[in-house]
Design a protein around this motif. Sequence first.
Motif, PDB file in Angstrom:
ATOM      1  N   MET A  87       0.821  -1.209   0.000  1.00 55.17           N
ATOM      2  CA  MET A  87       0.000   0.000   0.000  1.00 55.17           C
ATOM      3  C   MET A  87       0.859   1.265   0.000  1.00 55.17           C
ATOM      4  O   MET A  87       1.925   1.318   0.648  1.00 55.17           O
ATOM      5  N   THR A  88       0.385   2.275  -0.718  1.00 60.43           N
ATOM      6  CA  THR A  88       1.015   3.592  -0.748  1.00 60.43           C
ATOM      7  C   THR A  88      -0.059   4.639  -0.465  1.00 60.43           C
ATOM      8  O   THR A  88      -1.255   4.346  -0.536  1.00 60.43           O
ATOM      9  N   PRO A  89       0.335   5.873  -0.184  1.00 63.23           N
ATOM     10  CA  PRO A  89      -0.671   6.924   0.042  1.00 63.23           C
ATOM     11  C   PRO A  89      -1.627   7.083  -1.147  1.00 63.23           C
ATOM     12  O   PRO A  89      -2.770   7.524  -0.958  1.00 63.23           O
ATOM     13  N   GLU A  90      -1.186   6.732  -2.348  1.00 66.09           N
ATOM     14  CA  GLU A  90      -2.058   6.830  -3.524  1.00 66.09           C
ATOM     15  C   GLU A  90      -3.212   5.816  -3.483  1.00 66.09           C
ATOM     16  O   GLU A  90      -4.149   5.898  -4.275  1.00 66.09           O
ATOM     17  N   ASP A  91      -3.136   4.853  -2.586  1.00 63.53           N
ATOM     18  CA  ASP A  91      -4.222   3.874  -2.413  1.00 63.53           C
ATOM     19  C   ASP A  91      -5.288   4.369  -1.440  1.00 63.53           C
ATOM     20  O   ASP A  91      -6.277   3.663  -1.198  1.00 63.53           O
ATOM     21  N   THR A  92      -5.093   5.557  -0.885  1.00 70.20           N
ATOM     22  CA  THR A  92      -6.115   6.134  -0.021  1.00 70.20           C
ATOM     23  C   THR A  92      -7.392   6.363  -0.832  1.00 70.20           C
ATOM     24  O   THR A  92      -7.365   7.010  -1.879  1.00 70.20           O
TER      25      THR A  92
END
Length: 114
Positions: A87-92
């Motif tokens: 997971m990365t912040p772009e998966d928020t």
Amino acid sequence: QVQLQESGPGLVKPSQMLSLTCTVSGDSITTNLYSWSWVRQAPGKGLEWMGAIAYDGSTYYSPALESRTSISRDTAKNQFSLHLNQMTPEDTAVYYCAKDGGDMGQGTQVTVSS
């Protein structure tokens, strides 16, 4: 009338795996010819289809996410689950489970942050 309810953590750290479960009532996930999907909506963006599991257990994934995604099911509990790793912040996003034809859960917010 079918009802879908997502459950899982609201906060995930970067590089961790997200696991969400969709509990279905009013219909069976093994009902012939139907598929059950996961979709998400990131802030300011449209709905993104992530993948699906069909009535027979076959799985289908978005090419953009296929390397990080798996979908499984528990037919005894009438549930299906999403697993998204790295997971990365772009998966928020708000994550929804859905049935063919438009029925969707209310969604669950997932934030990726350390």
